[in-house]
Design a protein around this motif. Structure first.
Motif, PDB file in Angstrom:
ATOM      1  N   ALA B 172      -5.138  58.483  38.239  1.00  0.00           N
ATOM      2  CA  ALA B 172      -4.809  58.549  36.816  1.00  0.00           C
ATOM      3  C   ALA B 172      -4.355  59.949  36.421  1.00  0.00           C
ATOM      4  N   ALA B 173      -5.108  60.966  36.858  1.00  0.00           N
ATOM      5  CA  ALA B 173      -4.766  62.342  36.468  1.00  0.00           C
ATOM      6  C   ALA B 173      -3.422  62.752  37.061  1.00  0.00           C
ATOM      7  N   LEU B 174      -3.212  62.405  38.323  1.00  0.00           N
ATOM      8  CA  LEU B 174      -1.967  62.801  38.989  1.00  0.00           C
ATOM      9  C   LEU B 174      -0.773  62.071  38.390  1.00  0.00           C
ATOM     10  N   LEU B 175      -0.951  60.786  38.114  1.00  0.00           N
ATOM     11  CA  LEU B 175       0.168  60.038  37.525  1.00  0.00           C
ATOM     12  C   LEU B 175       0.571  60.657  36.193  1.00  0.00           C
ATOM     13  N   SER B 176      -0.418  60.964  35.392  1.00  0.00           N
ATOM     14  CA  SER B 176      -0.105  61.505  34.073  1.00  0.00           C
ATOM     15  C   SER B 176       0.631  62.844  34.225  1.00  0.00           C
ATOM     16  N   HIS B 177       0.228  63.652  35.201  1.00  0.00           N
ATOM     17  CA  HIS B 177       0.952  64.894  35.470  1.00  0.00           C
ATOM     18  C   HIS B 177       2.396  64.620  35.903  1.00  0.00           C
ATOM     19  N   LEU B 178       2.573  63.654  36.795  1.00  0.00           N
ATOM     20  CA  LEU B 178       3.909  63.391  37.343  1.00  0.00           C
ATOM     21  C   LEU B 178       4.832  62.763  36.303  1.00  0.00           C
ATOM     22  N   VAL B 179       4.287  61.933  35.442  1.00  0.00           N
ATOM     23  CA  VAL B 179       5.089  61.334  34.373  1.00  0.00           C
ATOM     24  C   VAL B 179       5.583  62.442  33.440  1.00  0.00           C
ATOM     25  N   GLU B 180       4.669  63.321  33.095  1.00  0.00           N
ATOM     26  CA  GLU B 180       5.003  64.391  32.164  1.00  0.00           C
ATOM     27  C   GLU B 180       5.968  65.418  32.778  1.00  0.00           C
ATOM     28  N   HIS B 181       5.699  65.823  34.005  1.00  0.00           N
ATOM     29  CA  HIS B 181       6.451  66.941  34.574  1.00  0.00           C
ATOM     30  C   HIS B 181       7.598  66.525  35.479  1.00  0.00           C
ATOM     31  N   ARG B 182       7.538  65.319  36.045  1.00  0.00           N
ATOM     32  CA  ARG B 182       8.557  64.929  37.003  1.00  0.00           C
ATOM     33  C   ARG B 182       9.320  63.677  36.579  1.00  0.00           C
ATOM     34  N   GLY B 183       8.929  63.083  35.463  1.00  0.00           N
ATOM     35  CA  GLY B 183       9.679  61.947  34.948  1.00  0.00           C
ATOM     36  C   GLY B 183       9.609  60.708  35.821  1.00  0.00           C
ATOM     37  N   VAL B 184       8.551  60.564  36.618  1.00  0.00           N
ATOM     38  CA  VAL B 184       8.433  59.350  37.431  1.00  0.00           C
ATOM     39  C   VAL B 184       8.031  58.178  36.528  1.00  0.00           C
ATOM     40  N   LYS B 185       8.294  56.973  37.020  1.00  0.00           N
ATOM     41  CA  LYS B 185       7.879  55.764  36.311  1.00  0.00           C
ATOM     42  C   LYS B 185       7.043  54.936  37.269  1.00  0.00           C
ATOM     43  N   ALA B 186       5.793  54.736  36.928  1.00  0.00           N
ATOM     44  CA  ALA B 186       4.916  53.993  37.833  1.00  0.00           C
ATOM     45  C   ALA B 186       3.628  53.653  37.105  1.00  0.00           C
ATOM     46  N   ASP B 187       2.832  52.762  37.693  1.00  0.00           N
ATOM     47  CA  ASP B 187       1.461  52.682  37.237  1.00  0.00           C
ATOM     48  C   ASP B 187       0.572  53.279  38.324  1.00  0.00           C
ATOM     49  N   ALA B 188      -0.658  53.579  37.938  1.00  0.00           N
ATOM     50  CA  ALA B 188      -1.510  54.418  38.787  1.00  0.00           C
ATOM     51  C   ALA B 188      -1.782  53.785  40.151  1.00  0.00           C
ATOM     52  N   PRO B 306      12.653  71.573  35.055  1.00  0.00           N
ATOM     53  CA  PRO B 306      12.750  70.825  36.305  1.00  0.00           C
ATOM     54  C   PRO B 306      13.568  69.559  36.088  1.00  0.00           C
ATOM     55  N   VAL B 307      14.311  69.180  37.091  1.00  0.00           N
ATOM     56  CA  VAL B 307      15.124  67.975  37.031  1.00  0.00           C
ATOM     57  C   VAL B 307      14.216  66.762  37.209  1.00  0.00           C
ATOM     58  N   VAL B 308      14.477  65.725  36.423  1.00  0.00           N
ATOM     59  CA  VAL B 308      13.691  64.503  36.520  1.00  0.00           C
ATOM     60  C   VAL B 308      13.867  63.884  37.913  1.00  0.00           C
ATOM     61  N   ALA B 309      12.789  63.303  38.428  1.00  0.00           N
ATOM     62  CA  ALA B 309      12.830  62.729  39.778  1.00  0.00           C
ATOM     63  C   ALA B 309      13.789  61.547  39.850  1.00  0.00           C
ATOM     64  N   LEU B 310      14.407  61.389  41.016  1.00  0.00           N
ATOM     65  CA  LEU B 310      15.240  60.218  41.302  1.00  0.00           C
ATOM     66  C   LEU B 310      14.444  58.937  41.071  1.00  0.00           C
ATOM     67  N   GLN B 311      13.172  58.963  41.427  1.00  0.00           N
ATOM     68  CA  GLN B 311      12.314  57.770  41.299  1.00  0.00           C
ATOM     69  C   GLN B 311      12.339  57.212  39.885  1.00  0.00           C
ATOM     70  N   GLY B 312      12.433  58.096  38.886  1.00  0.00           N
ATOM     71  CA  GLY B 312      12.413  57.653  37.500  1.00  0.00           C
ATOM     72  C   GLY B 312      13.652  56.877  37.101  1.00  0.00           C
ATOM     73  N   LEU B 313      14.703  56.956  37.898  1.00  0.00           N
ATOM     74  CA  LEU B 313      15.950  56.236  37.601  1.00  0.00           C
ATOM     75  C   LEU B 313      16.025  54.893  38.320  1.00  0.00           C
ATOM     76  N   ASP B 314      15.153  54.698  39.301  1.00  0.00           N
ATOM     77  CA  ASP B 314      15.254  53.543  40.188  1.00  0.00           C
ATOM     78  C   ASP B 314      14.799  52.266  39.469  1.00  0.00           C
ATOM     79  N   THR B 315      15.628  51.263  39.501  1.00  0.00           N
ATOM     80  CA  THR B 315      15.228  49.979  38.909  1.00  0.00           C
ATOM     81  C   THR B 315      15.123  48.883  39.969  1.00  0.00           C
ATOM     82  N   SER B 316      15.443  49.194  41.218  1.00  0.00           N
ATOM     83  CA  SER B 316      15.422  48.172  42.266  1.00  0.00           C
ATOM     84  C   SER B 316      14.145  48.195  43.091  1.00  0.00           C
TER      85      SER B 316
END
Lengths: 497, 497
Positions: B172-188, B306-316
Motif C-alpha cells: 500500500a505504501a509503495l503503491l501510493s508513492h509510485l502513483v504520486e511520483h511515477r504515475g503508475v496505474k495499478a492496485d496494490a 520526473p517523466v511519468v512511467a510507461l506503465q501508466g500509459l499501458d491499456t493492454s
C-alpha cells in the motif's frame, strides 16, 4: 486568442489539496492532449494567457510547457506558441481501473505453467491454524533481542559499503555453529546465503539439472523439493523408502540429482543409519549424482543427540547441504543457506548475482551477531525443551482422543509427527473435514511421488500451546469418530436387503 | 576384556574445553569405527569398562552407545556387549580439509554454464571506488532512522504470524508513492516484492520466455537484463537506439519480450518521448510482446519533473514495471519490486513461493513505515539535491581535466553520466588503465548487444563527494592525456622512414 477555459475544451482548473500546482496543470494538459481534446496541430495559448486561465505565475506555466516539450507532447519553437504533437489517441483510464485488459496475447512460459499447476501447500503464510507443519512458535521468539541485533546491524554510520551476498561474519558464525552442532565439514566460503531453504533447493536444482535429466526424491517426501526439481524440466522419480530410508538395492537407473532428508526423513521422521548413508554416498560418487541433503529442522532433537549430517561423511564433493533459519527462528526471517562443494562456489556466487537473490545486509549482520553472541544456541535449547513437551502432549492427546484409529511413533526430533491411518483408509476426505472445523492436517498420501501406499495425517506440533494441542486433538478424534460412524452407517445401508 | 586404551587402538581420551563429554566420546568411537580402527564384528568392552577407560559415568557411556546404535554404528542386543557393524572404511577427513575432491563427475547445467560464462560487472559489492555506476551514497543515508524502523518492525511481540511474500502495508505504501511520483496505474495486489530489481527482471523473464524465444534489449543497454534474458535460453537481439530510444521502424521480427528503460535510458540517459512510447505500446500489443520497463533510478530527477512511467500509459496489460530501493536507499537493502499485469498476479505469487524468493518480514515492515512516515520522500528530496550537485561537479571537473577528449551531455537525472570518446577511440585499454590507478569506469562499448558502435566511459557520480570527484576526474584527464601522447608517439614511430 482562445481561452482554454472558455472553449469547448473543459480544462477548468480546480486546485486540489496535496497536489503541487505544476503537477496538476501538467496532468491536465497531458490528459487533454492524450484524449484528443486538444487535437494534433492545436496551437496552445501563450504562457501569459495560460497563466491567467490557471491563475498561476508565468514561470509555473513555462515549466509545465518545458516538461511537455521534453516528453514530446508539444513542439516548441522560439517566439511561437507551442503546438500539440501528432499522437495516438489514448483511451484514458479512470482512476480506479487497473489499466489492463485480460484479453492480451502475452503468454506465460512452460516453466511458469509448471509452477502454476502445482498445488503444493504453503504452511507459513496467512493466519495458520493447528496443526500446520513446519511452523515455529513466533510467540516464544525473543523478538526484543533480535530487534536490537537488527538495530545495531543497520544503525552503524560506518557501514558505507555493501556487505555482499554472503556476509563474511555470518558465514563464519554459521559455519562454526554447523560444525559444532551438525558435524558438517567445510570452509566458510562454501556457505551460500539464500532467502530460504526452498531458494537454496531451487538454485541447486537449476545449477545441476537440465530438462530431461533424471532426479530422485524420497517417496513420501518433501513437496517443495519436488516442485523445484520438476520446474527444471527434469524427470522426477519417487524412490520408495524402507526402514533405513531411500531404498537403493536393485536400482538400475542413474539420477543426476538425489534429494533426501537423512537426519529426519520428511515426512516419516526416520533416521538414515550410517550403513545406508555410506551406500548412498558410494552410489552417488559412482553415478556422478549430486545429493541435496535437506537438514530442515535437525536443530530440534529430543532423544539422544542430533545425528551428524551426511555432508560430514562426504569425501567426493557430491553433497549440497541445505538448512534454514525459518524453523529455528521465525517463519518470516527468510534466510536459508547451502554448503556447496568447493568447486561449485564460483558458480553459485554468480548464480546469486544473476538471479538477484540476496538477503538484506542488516539481516545478515544481525544474524551473525545473534549466533555469535550465543542467543541462537540459547533459543534452540529453550525451544527444544518446549517442542519436546509439545510432541509428547500431542502424542498423548491423540492417543486419548483417537485411540487405535491413528498409529503414532513420536519422532526423535523436529516439529511435526506423522499419525498413520489404518490400511484401506483415505486421508483426503478426513483432511477436508478437519479443515472445515479449523484444523490443518497435511495428508500423507499427497507426499508420495507416484502411487501413494500409505495414508495418514502430518501434524505440526511446534507452534501450538498445550490448550491448542488438546483442543485440536479432540477435534481430530471427533472427526475420525464421525467418519467411522458414517462408514458403518453406509456399510449397514449397503447390507440392507 | 581388552581396554580400548591399552590395545593397539589409540583412543586415549583427552577432554577438551568447550566440548561436552558425551560428544567427545561419541566422536572418538565413531571415528574409530569409520576408520576401521575398530573393525567390523569387534565387540566393544562393557559399559563399565568403557566408563573406567574414559573416566566418565556409566550413564554417559550408555547414552553414547545408544546413539551409536540408533545411527547404526554398532549393533546391540539385550545382555550382550555392542558389536561394530559392517561398514565401508572412510578416509577420515582432517579438520582443516574441506571434504571434497575436485575430480567428482557432477556436472553443471546449461543454465549454470550460461550464467558462469557471463562476465558482467557487479558494481555494488566489495569496496567500491569512484566512479562505480549505480551506487547510492551510503554515507548520506539516515541509518539511525532506518534502524529504528527495523527495530520497531521486528520488536513487536504481537507479530505471531508471518506477513507473507508481499506485505500488504508495504504494498500500500509503495503503491501510493509510485502513483504520486511515477504515475503508475495499478492496485496494490499487483505489486510483487523481490530481493532486487535484478530478481524481478529474472523472474519476469522466466515467466514469459521459453528457450528459443526472441527477446529484445536496447543496444547499448543494461547488462544485467541481458544476462537474465539469455539465461532463459532465449535469443536476445540488441535493438539500435535513435534519439527517441528503441528504433522500431522497419523491424519485421516479433519478440515475445522487450526490455527497455524509457524514462532514463541505460546507459545513454535519453528520455523516450510520448510518441515513441505510444508506438512501442501499440507494437507490443500487436505482437503479443511483454515489455519490461526498468525504472531503475528515476527517483532522482534534476531538471524539470520526473517523466511519468510507461506503465501508466499501458491499456493492454503488457507492461511489467520494475523498480528498486537499492538506488534510492542503500545498495545492500536488497529490496526491489515489480508491478505485474493483473492476470499475472497469481503466477508471480506462486513463482515467488516455489523459488523461495521472499524478503525478510522485518525489512518489509520497516520499509512500509519508512515510506508511510515520509522519511523516504524526504531522503529522496535531499539526495536529489546532493546528486544534482555531484552531476554538475563531475561534468565540470571532466570538462576541465579532459577537455575535448570527452563529450558529455549531463543527464537530466539518475546517478551516472556518459562521457563519449571521439570516433575511432577504444574504451577498453582506457578502462584498464583507469582501473590501475583506482578509478572504476564502465566501457560504453561493453553495453552493446552485437556490434559496439560507440566508445565512452559510463561514470557513477552519486556515491562520491566533491573531493573524490575532483581527484577522480583529474586522474581520468591525466590517463587520457597519457594515452593520447602514447598514440602520437606511436603515430610518429610509424611515420618514420
Amino acid at each position: 486568442m482562445p481561452s482554454l477555459l472558455s472553449g469547448t475544451v473543459n480544462l477548468k482548473f480546480v486546485p486540489q489539496d496535496g497536489g503541487r500546482l505544476t503537477r496538476q496543470i501538467y496532468d491536465r494538459l497531458r490528459s487533454a492532449i492524450l484524449s484528443g481534446a486538444l487535437p494534433q496541430g492545436y496551437r496552445l495559448p501563450s504562457s501569459r494567457v495560460l497563466a491567467q486561465d490557471f491563475q498561476v505565475s508565468r514561470n509555473t506555466v513555462s515549466s509545465v510547457i518545458d516538461q511537455l516539450a521534453v516528453e514530446g507532447y508539444v513542439a516548441v519553437a522560439r517566439g511561437r506558441r507551442p503546438v500539440v504533437a501528432a499522437l495516438e489517441k489514448v483511451r484514458l483510464i479512470s482512476a480506479d481501473a487497473s489499466g489492463h485488459q485480460d484479453s492480451g496475447p502475452v503468454r506465460i512460459s512452460r516453466w511458469a505453467r509448471q509452477v502454476s499447476r502445482s498445488d503444493r501447500h504453503f504452511t507459513n503464510e496467512g493466519r495458520p491454524q493447528p496443526f500446520a507443519p513446519g511452523l515455529a512458535d513466533a510467540r516464544e521468539f525473543p523478538h526484543e533481542v533480535w530487534a536490537r541485533c537488527l538495530r545495531r546491524a543497520a544503525g552503524s554510520r560506518h557501514r558505507s559499503r555493501a556487505i555482499g551476498a554472503n556476509h563474511p561474519a555470518l558465514r563464519a558464525a554459521l559455519l562454526s555453529h554447523l560444525v559444532e552442532h551438525r558435524g558438517v565439514k567445510a570452509d566458510a566460503r562454501r556457505l551460500i546465503i539464500t532467502s530460504s531453504a526452498q531458494a537454496a533447493i531451487e538454485l541447486i536444482s537449476r545449477v545441476i539439472l537440465n530438462a530431461g535429466d533424471l532426479a530422485w526424491i524420497e517417496s513420501p517426501g518433501y513437496g517443495g523439493a519436488r516442485v523445484a526439481l520438476e520446474a527444471t524440466g527434469a524427470r522426477v522419480r519417487g524412490i520408495t523408502l524402507d526402514r533405513s530410508g531411500l531404498r537403493l538395492a536393485g536400482r538400475a537407473d542413474r539420477p543426476r540429482l538425489i534429494f533426501c532428508t537423512p537426519s529426519h526423513q520428511y515426512p516419516t521422521g526416520r533416521l538414515m543409519p550410517i550403513k545406508r548413508r555410506q551406500e548412498l554416498l558410494a552410489f552417488a560418487a559412482e553415478a556422478g549424482a549430486a545429493i541435496i541433503e535437506d537438514d530442515y529442522d535437525s536443530e530440534f532433537h529430543f532423544d539422544g543427540r542430533p545425528v551428524v549430517a551426511l555432508q560430514g561423511l562426504d569425501t567426493s564433493g557430491n553433497v549440497f547441504y541445505v538448512g534454514t533459519f525459518s524453523k529455528s527462528m521465525l517463519p518470516d526471517i527468510r534466510v536459508g543457506y547451502a554448503i556447496v562443494p568447493d568447486r561449485f562456489v564460483d558458480t553459485f556466487e554468480r548464480a546469486q548475482r544473476h538471479t538477484g537473490q540476496m538477503v538484506t545486509g542488516a539481516t545478515q549482520g544481525a544474524l551473525a551477531e545473534f549466533i555469535g553472541d550465543g542467543d541462537f544456541a540459547t533459543h534452540i535449547r529453550r525451544m527444544t525443551r518446549i517442542y519436546r513437551g509439545r510432541r509428547d502432549r500431542l502424542a498423548t492427546a491423540l492417543a486419548s482422543a483417537a485411540g487405535d484409529r491413528l498409529a503414532i511413533t513420536p519422532p526423535a526430533g523436529g516439529m511435526q509427527l506423522l499419525a498413520r491411518l489404518e490400511p484401506g483408509s483415505d486421508d483426503g476426505p478426513l483432511v477436508a473435514d478437519l479443515a472445515s472445523v479449523g484444523i490443518t492436517a497435511r495428508p500423507l498420501s499427497r507426499h508420495f511421488t507416484g502411487k501413494a501406499t500409505e495414508h495418514g495425517l502430518f501434524l505440526g506440533f511446534a507452534a501450538w500451546n498445550d490448550a491448542e494441542i488438546d483442543a485440536g486433538a479432540d477435534l481430530i478424534g471427533k472427526t475420525l469418530a464421525k467418519i467411522a460412524a458414517g462408514g458403518e452407517a453406509r456399510a449397514k445401508t449397503r447390507s440392507l436387503p
